[in-house]
Design a protein around this motif. Structure first.
Motif, PDB file in Angstrom:
ATOM      1  N   SER A 124      52.208  21.453 106.006  1.00 41.03           N
ATOM      2  CA  SER A 124      53.772  20.817 106.298  1.00 41.03           C
ATOM      3  C   SER A 124      54.643  21.732 105.796  1.00 41.03           C
ATOM      4  O   SER A 124      54.590  22.611 105.061  1.00 41.03           O
ATOM      5  CB  SER A 124      53.816  19.356 105.886  1.00 41.03           C
ATOM      6  N   GLY A 125      55.846  21.269 106.007  1.00 36.29           N
ATOM      7  CA  GLY A 125      57.049  22.002 105.474  1.00 36.29           C
ATOM      8  C   GLY A 125      57.922  22.640 106.558  1.00 36.29           C
ATOM      9  O   GLY A 125      59.284  22.991 106.059  1.00 36.29           O
ATOM     10  N   ALA A 126      57.675  22.841 107.599  1.00 37.98           N
ATOM     11  CA  ALA A 126      58.833  23.121 108.621  1.00 37.98           C
ATOM     12  C   ALA A 126      60.012  21.856 108.608  1.00 37.98           C
ATOM     13  O   ALA A 126      60.908  22.463 108.942  1.00 37.98           O
ATOM     14  CB  ALA A 126      58.097  23.214 110.064  1.00 37.98           C
ATOM     15  N   LEU A 127      59.706  20.795 108.388  1.00 40.44           N
ATOM     16  CA  LEU A 127      60.719  19.719 108.408  1.00 40.44           C
ATOM     17  C   LEU A 127      60.931  19.154 107.116  1.00 40.44           C
ATOM     18  O   LEU A 127      61.812  18.550 106.802  1.00 40.44           O
ATOM     19  CB  LEU A 127      60.248  18.650 109.412  1.00 40.44           C
ATOM     20  N   SER A 128      59.766  19.474 106.143  1.00 40.20           N
ATOM     21  CA  SER A 128      59.773  18.291 104.862  1.00 40.20           C
ATOM     22  C   SER A 128      59.935  19.408 103.682  1.00 40.20           C
ATOM     23  O   SER A 128      59.841  20.645 103.732  1.00 40.20           O
ATOM     24  CB  SER A 128      58.377  17.800 104.843  1.00 40.20           C
ATOM     25  N   THR A 129      60.682  18.842 102.601  1.00 44.98           N
ATOM     26  CA  THR A 129      60.508  19.757 101.313  1.00 44.98           C
ATOM     27  C   THR A 129      59.412  19.581 100.624  1.00 44.98           C
ATOM     28  O   THR A 129      58.437  19.205 100.924  1.00 44.98           O
ATOM     29  CB  THR A 129      61.580  18.982 100.540  1.00 44.98           C
ATOM     30  N   THR A 130      59.278  20.727  99.712  1.00 44.86           N
ATOM     31  CA  THR A 130      58.129  20.969  99.087  1.00 44.86           C
ATOM     32  C   THR A 130      57.730  19.821  98.162  1.00 44.86           C
ATOM     33  O   THR A 130      56.409  19.465  98.201  1.00 44.86           O
ATOM     34  CB  THR A 130      58.369  22.179  97.923  1.00 44.86           C
ATOM     35  N   GLY A 131      58.647  18.884  97.599  1.00 40.66           N
ATOM     36  CA  GLY A 131      58.367  17.799  96.808  1.00 40.66           C
ATOM     37  C   GLY A 131      57.648  16.649  97.658  1.00 40.66           C
ATOM     38  O   GLY A 131      56.818  16.066  97.403  1.00 40.66           O
ATOM     39  N   ASP A 132      58.216  16.698  99.026  1.00 41.06           N
ATOM     40  CA  ASP A 132      57.643  15.572 100.084  1.00 41.06           C
ATOM     41  C   ASP A 132      56.026  16.011 100.443  1.00 41.06           C
ATOM     42  O   ASP A 132      55.217  15.244 100.861  1.00 41.06           O
ATOM     43  CB  ASP A 132      58.572  15.482 101.327  1.00 41.06           C
ATOM     44  N   THR A 133      55.860  17.287 100.532  1.00 41.34           N
ATOM     45  CA  THR A 133      54.642  17.696 100.742  1.00 41.34           C
ATOM     46  C   THR A 133      53.609  17.610  99.434  1.00 41.34           C
ATOM     47  O   THR A 133      52.702  17.033  99.849  1.00 41.34           O
ATOM     48  CB  THR A 133      54.519  19.411 101.016  1.00 41.34           C
ATOM     49  N   LEU A 134      54.091  17.880  98.458  1.00 40.03           N
ATOM     50  CA  LEU A 134      53.292  17.700  97.283  1.00 40.03           C
ATOM     51  C   LEU A 134      52.824  16.314  96.953  1.00 40.03           C
ATOM     52  O   LEU A 134      51.717  15.942  96.334  1.00 40.03           O
ATOM     53  CB  LEU A 134      53.732  18.415  95.961  1.00 40.03           C
ATOM     54  N   ARG A 135      54.181  15.517  97.075  1.00 41.42           N
ATOM     55  CA  ARG A 135      53.833  14.057  96.464  1.00 41.42           C
ATOM     56  C   ARG A 135      52.511  13.443  96.978  1.00 41.42           C
ATOM     57  O   ARG A 135      51.760  12.916  96.044  1.00 41.42           O
ATOM     58  CB  ARG A 135      55.119  13.339  96.550  1.00 41.42           C
TER      59      ARG A 135
END
Length: 336
Positions: A124-135
């Motif tokens: 993911s990450g095309a729409l989401s931040t790195t934090g949102d991906t990692l959490r």
């Protein structure tokens, strides 16, 4: 065959199940269509099925029907996932009501599918931040055994075949941990070597722990950290070929390595470079990329028990396509 094609062929040889939780995003859906057409991975798309099919028809994508599509708002496994998530996070105060809401979040849902062995990796990450991906990855999938530090590796494909492995280098950390201590730096070294094997196909990773000093040529606490990290990495992975502290030229150039670090098996022959901190790593790879006209692929997240990778929000269709293949290669290795 170049490295990128080797990665793609390796992914095709043992298809993995990769989750794309941003499946209604145009670049993601176009990349998914290409992945499915070429048989690189089995895909799980998260999103409203009607919307996904409508967008696929609108954009002329003919292969989306080959994917498994899961609607987060109408998922028959929602309650099962919510109960498991509440159990996993109960010490952090997670309630079943909160868990029921979170499993409708595509990023959390994808990680729950992986946790319950319904998939092998996620991007993911095309729409989401790195934090949102990692959490959700760290809360649900957690770190690999013996690892507590997530980091990011970069593949550098240079035009200098005399360096690295025919011009290929794997470097880390370039993305996650700003100021690793010695223990974290040791973990980064071990994980980056593993990425070199699983993704770049380097059967013989040779790791250089970089510094502004080579074998005591300078004295400073940051040099001491690299020396200690090298010692700890050897304890973590006794089979790992690693040496430090080494300056970059001593790590890469045989004549310099022989002069500055005589007797080292790594000096002058490194194909994996570990930076002492994120600032150095991020600046360093971008200089090589821009001034040296190298191809930089990544960052590839490492240290998570199952691969969860993060895209830039400025990514291209091709970036997503390549990262699916990379994630598949990591997933194969994680099962060993």
């Amino acid at each position: 065959m170049d490295l990128v094609q080797q990665i793609i062929e390796r992914a095709k040889s043992n298809k993995q199940r990769i989750v794309l939780p941003e499946a209604t995003e145009e670049r993601t859906l176009r990349a998914a269509d290409r992945v499915l057409a070429e048989g690189i991975a089995d895909l799980i798309l998260i999103g409203n099925p009607d919307e996904i099919h409508r967008l696929a028809a609108e954009w002329g994508l003919d292969n989306i029907d080959k994917a498994t599509i899961i609607d987060p708002e109408n998922n028959p496994k929602s309650e099962e996932y919510a109960e498991l998530l509440a159990e996993l996070r109960k010490k952090k105060g997670m309630t079943i009501e909160k868990a029921r809401e979170l499993v409708k979040n595509p990023l959390y849902l994808g990680c729950m599918i992986i946790k319950t062995e319904g998939a092998d990796g996620q991007i993911s990450g095309a729409l989401s931040t790195t934090g949102d991906t990692l959490r959700p990855a760290l809360q649900i999938i957690k770190c690999a055994p013996g690892i507590s530090c997530v980091s990011g590796a970069m593949l550098l494909i240079t035009k200098q075949p005399q360096y690295g492995e025919n011009g290929v280098l794997v470097v880390g950390d370039v993305a996650v941990t700003p100021m690793p201590d010695a223990g974290q730096l040791a973990q980064i070294a071990v994980c980056t070597a593993q990425t070199a094997k699983s993704v770049a196909g380097l059967e013989d990773p040779r790791v250089a722990m970089l510094s502004f000093s080579t074998k005591g040529s300078a004295s400073h606490e940051v040099v001491d950290k690299v020396v200690e990290a090298t010692r700890l990495a050897k304890e973590l992975a006794p089979e790992l070929k690693i040496d430090g502290e080494l300056q970059a030229d001593a790590a890469l150039v045989p004549a310099v390595g022989e002069k500055k670090a005589p007797g080292s098996d790594i000096a002058g022959h490194a194909n994996v470079l570990v930076f002492p901190n994120l600032e150095v790593g991020n600046i360093g790879y971008k200089l090589v990329q821009r001034l040296g006209d190298a191809v930089a692929i990544g960052p590839i997240l490492q240290g998570i028990a199952r691969p969860v990778n993060d895209l830039s929000r400025g990514c291209s269709v091709e970036d997503i396509y390549y990262l699916v293949a990379i994630t598949a290669c990591q997933a194969m290795d994680a099962k060993k």
